[in-house]
Design a protein around this motif. Structure first.
Motif, PDB file in Angstrom:
ATOM      1  N   ILE A 138       0.835  -1.205   0.000  1.00 54.34           N
ATOM      2  CA  ILE A 138       0.000   0.000   0.000  1.00 54.34           C
ATOM      3  C   ILE A 138       0.868   1.254   0.000  1.00 54.34           C
ATOM      4  N   ALA A 139       1.956   1.236   0.773  1.00 56.63           N
ATOM      5  CA  ALA A 139       2.850   2.407   0.831  1.00 56.63           C
ATOM      6  C   ALA A 139       3.465   2.693  -0.539  1.00 56.63           C
ATOM      7  N   ARG A 140       3.889   1.652  -1.217  1.00 55.34           N
ATOM      8  CA  ARG A 140       4.493   1.855  -2.541  1.00 55.34           C
ATOM      9  C   ARG A 140       3.457   2.398  -3.546  1.00 55.34           C
ATOM     10  N   GLN A 141       2.233   1.864  -3.477  1.00 54.16           N
ATOM     11  CA  GLN A 141       1.190   2.352  -4.391  1.00 54.16           C
ATOM     12  C   GLN A 141       0.833   3.804  -4.067  1.00 54.16           C
ATOM     13  N   VAL A 192       7.743   2.901   6.638  1.00 52.46           N
ATOM     14  CA  VAL A 192       8.030   4.297   6.291  1.00 52.46           C
ATOM     15  C   VAL A 192       8.636   4.276   4.895  1.00 52.46           C
ATOM     16  N   PHE A 193       7.963   4.922   3.949  1.00 50.70           N
ATOM     17  CA  PHE A 193       8.409   4.870   2.550  1.00 50.70           C
ATOM     18  C   PHE A 193       8.692   6.258   2.036  1.00 50.70           C
ATOM     19  N   ARG A 194       9.907   6.441   1.543  1.00 54.48           N
ATOM     20  CA  ARG A 194      10.293   7.690   0.876  1.00 54.48           C
ATOM     21  C   ARG A 194      10.221   7.445  -0.626  1.00 54.48           C
ATOM     22  N   PRO A 195       9.215   7.988  -1.306  1.00 52.41           N
ATOM     23  CA  PRO A 195       9.077   7.727  -2.746  1.00 52.41           C
ATOM     24  C   PRO A 195      10.258   8.254  -3.570  1.00 52.41           C
ATOM     25  N   VAL A 196      10.736   9.455  -3.230  1.00 49.68           N
ATOM     26  CA  VAL A 196      11.878  10.016  -3.961  1.00 49.68           C
ATOM     27  C   VAL A 196      13.133   9.272  -3.529  1.00 49.68           C
ATOM     28  N   ASP A 222      13.240   6.005  -3.652  1.00 49.27           N
ATOM     29  CA  ASP A 222      12.761   4.630  -3.444  1.00 49.27           C
ATOM     30  C   ASP A 222      13.435   3.971  -2.236  1.00 49.27           C
ATOM     31  N   VAL A 223      13.184   4.535  -1.041  1.00 49.00           N
ATOM     32  CA  VAL A 223      13.734   4.000   0.204  1.00 49.00           C
ATOM     33  C   VAL A 223      12.574   3.564   1.090  1.00 49.00           C
ATOM     34  N   LEU A 224      12.558   2.291   1.494  1.00 50.31           N
ATOM     35  CA  LEU A 224      11.467   1.775   2.312  1.00 50.31           C
ATOM     36  C   LEU A 224      12.026   1.120   3.572  1.00 50.31           C
ATOM     37  N   TYR A 225      11.638   1.684   4.715  1.00 48.59           N
ATOM     38  CA  TYR A 225      11.968   1.096   6.017  1.00 48.59           C
ATOM     39  C   TYR A 225      10.763   0.300   6.489  1.00 48.59           C
ATOM     40  N   SER A 226      11.004  -0.885   7.047  1.00 48.49           N
ATOM     41  CA  SER A 226       9.894  -1.663   7.593  1.00 48.49           C
ATOM     42  C   SER A 226      10.396  -2.498   8.753  1.00 48.49           C
ATOM     43  N   GLY A 227       9.502  -2.760   9.702  1.00 44.28           N
ATOM     44  CA  GLY A 227       9.910  -3.562  10.833  1.00 44.28           C
ATOM     45  C   GLY A 227       8.750  -4.004  11.691  1.00 44.28           C
ATOM     46  N   VAL A 228       8.980  -5.061  12.441  1.00 48.31           N
ATOM     47  CA  VAL A 228       8.034  -5.560  13.442  1.00 48.31           C
ATOM     48  C   VAL A 228       8.782  -5.590  14.769  1.00 48.31           C
ATOM     49  N   VAL A 229       8.213  -4.948  15.785  1.00 54.21           N
ATOM     50  CA  VAL A 229       8.875  -4.880  17.086  1.00 54.21           C
ATOM     51  C   VAL A 229       9.108  -6.298  17.611  1.00 54.21           C
ATOM     52  N   GLY A 230      10.347  -6.575  17.992  1.00 53.31           N
ATOM     53  CA  GLY A 230      10.713  -7.894  18.505  1.00 53.31           C
ATOM     54  C   GLY A 230      11.103  -8.887  17.433  1.00 53.31           C
ATOM     55  N   GLN A 231      10.931  -8.496  16.155  1.00 51.50           N
ATOM     56  CA  GLN A 231      11.219  -9.436  15.068  1.00 51.50           C
ATOM     57  C   GLN A 231      12.182  -8.873  14.022  1.00 51.50           C
ATOM     58  N   GLY A 232      12.666  -7.669  14.226  1.00 51.27           N
ATOM     59  CA  GLY A 232      13.653  -7.111  13.313  1.00 51.27           C
ATOM     60  C   GLY A 232      13.056  -6.256  12.214  1.00 51.27           C
ATOM     61  N   GLY A 233      13.930  -5.504  11.548  1.00 52.40           N
ATOM     62  CA  GLY A 233      13.491  -4.616  10.479  1.00 52.40           C
ATOM     63  C   GLY A 233      14.514  -4.549   9.364  1.00 52.40           C
ATOM     64  N   PHE A 234      14.079  -3.971   8.234  1.00 56.08           N
ATOM     65  CA  PHE A 234      14.938  -3.882   7.047  1.00 56.08           C
ATOM     66  C   PHE A 234      14.747  -2.534   6.368  1.00 56.08           C
ATOM     67  N   VAL A 235      15.761  -2.130   5.629  1.00 57.32           N
ATOM     68  CA  VAL A 235      15.623  -1.011   4.706  1.00 57.32           C
ATOM     69  C   VAL A 235      15.859  -1.552   3.299  1.00 57.32           C
ATOM     70  N   GLU A 236      14.971  -1.180   2.386  1.00 58.29           N
ATOM     71  CA  GLU A 236      15.117  -1.537   0.972  1.00 58.29           C
ATOM     72  C   GLU A 236      15.445  -0.259   0.214  1.00 58.29           C
ATOM     73  N   LEU A 287      11.690   9.527   8.341  1.00 58.48           N
ATOM     74  CA  LEU A 287      13.025   9.444   7.744  1.00 58.48           C
ATOM     75  C   LEU A 287      14.104   9.671   8.794  1.00 58.48           C
ATOM     76  N   LYS A 288      13.825  10.526   9.765  1.00 64.52           N
ATOM     77  CA  LYS A 288      14.790  10.724  10.852  1.00 64.52           C
ATOM     78  C   LYS A 288      14.948   9.433  11.653  1.00 64.52           C
ATOM     79  N   CYS A 289      13.826   8.815  11.995  1.00 65.94           N
ATOM     80  CA  CYS A 289      13.901   7.546  12.737  1.00 65.94           C
ATOM     81  C   CYS A 289      14.552   6.456  11.892  1.00 65.94           C
ATOM     82  N   GLY A 290      14.346   6.516  10.582  1.00 68.59           N
ATOM     83  CA  GLY A 290      15.015   5.579   9.681  1.00 68.59           C
ATOM     84  C   GLY A 290      16.528   5.726   9.741  1.00 68.59           C
ATOM     85  N   LEU A 291      17.011   6.965   9.806  1.00 71.89           N
ATOM     86  CA  LEU A 291      18.452   7.206   9.906  1.00 71.89           C
ATOM     87  C   LEU A 291      19.004   6.607  11.197  1.00 71.89           C
TER      88      LEU A 291
END
Length: 276
Positions: free
Chosen positions: A14-17, A118-122, A124-138, A190-194
């Motif tokens: 949904i974020a990407r769309q 958290v998706f930055r369209p410009v 194409d940076v996407l942060y995602s995570g689940v508390v207790g299960q880890g997160g990723f940046v694409e 984006l700040k929290c992503g950094l």
């Protein structure tokens, strides 16, 4: 433990769309209006992305609450599961065309931030995570695990500050702690992503004019990476419908420095009248 894979995958899609909607309008000569009550600018991008995200979440998770910035539905936050949506965090950055705006889609369960995108369209940076299960940046097709820094010495910390909202209290805290390294960024997400990818260590938001949709997704991403997000007094915010406005500011930090930094932040926040 629930995996939340379906929720995370759906929120990422949904974020990407929604990002496509924002970029389409970003490329036009869009109109800017002022929100009532001095709440800042709003554009058709905010409104169109909001409508799309809310409709998609209701379709995918009909039993969940949805609280979104451009919708009047705060009472839904009392549900056991509630999505908090900021369709365009950093509208001023969107208007200024500097690219530093993001889409926030966060899920709170039992009043606590649990899933975040958290998706930055410009760029194409996407942060995602689940508390207790880890997160990723694409980023540009590459996927990297998120992990906050382990910088414990305050004077060695890198502060991320708002591009469009400079705070004297933040400056005073930085001086007291001996922080000299800082970088500017737009959106809260984006700040929290950094912080989550360890390119910054601390973020302080001293205004009482942010809302739960600003920080639910960023908090989930940051906590998934081992970080902490609280009010300036060190108390976590509840996502339970009891209040929507973050009257007591925001403090985001890596976990190891938090105990050293938080008391200093709280003292300055009390002196500034932000904490009572």
């Amino acid at each position: 433990m629930a995996s939340f894979d379906t929720e995370l995958d759906t929120a990422r899609r949904i974020a990407r769309q929604a990002g496509d909607i924002l970029l389409r309008i970003y490329a036009t000569d869009f109109a800017v209006q002022d929100k009532a009550g001095g709440m800042g600018p709003v554009t058709e991008a905010d409104e169109q992305a909001n409508a799309f995200i809310v409709a998609e979440l209701r379709k995918a998770f009909p039993g969940d609450g949805v609280v979104a910035e451009e919708s009047d539905n705060g009472s839904e936050g009392r549900r056991e599961r509630c999505w908090y949506v900021d369709p365009l965090d950093g509208t001023q950055e969107f208007v200024n065309r500097n690219g530093e705006f993001a889409i926030h889609i966060g899920l709170a369960v039992g009043g606590q931030a649990k899933v975040g995108v958290v998706f930055r369209p410009v760029g194409d940076v996407l942060y995602s995570g689940v508390v207790g299960q880890g997160g990723f940046v694409e980023r540009e097709g590459a996927r990297t695990a998120l992990r906050v820094s382990d910088v414990a010495e305050p004077a060695s910390m890198r502060l991320v500050v708002s591009r469009s909202h400079r705070s004297k209290t933040t400056d005073a805290v930085a001086k007291q702690l001996g922080i000299t390294k800082e970088k500017e960024s737009g959106s809260v997400g984006l700040k929290c992503g950094l912080l989550a990818e360890a390119t910054a260590d601390i973020y302080i938001h001293t205004s009482g004019k942010s809302y739960r949709w600003d920080n639910c997704a960023p908090e989930a991403v940051l906590r998934s990476a081992g970080g902490i997000l609280t009010d300036l007094g060190g108390t976590p915010y509840a996502y339970d419908g009891s209040e929507l406005q973050n009257h007591r500011g925001l403090l985001a930090c890596n976990a190891v420095a938090f105990p050293h930094v938080q008391p200093v932040v709280a003292r300055f926040a009390r002196e500034a009248g932000i904490l009572r």
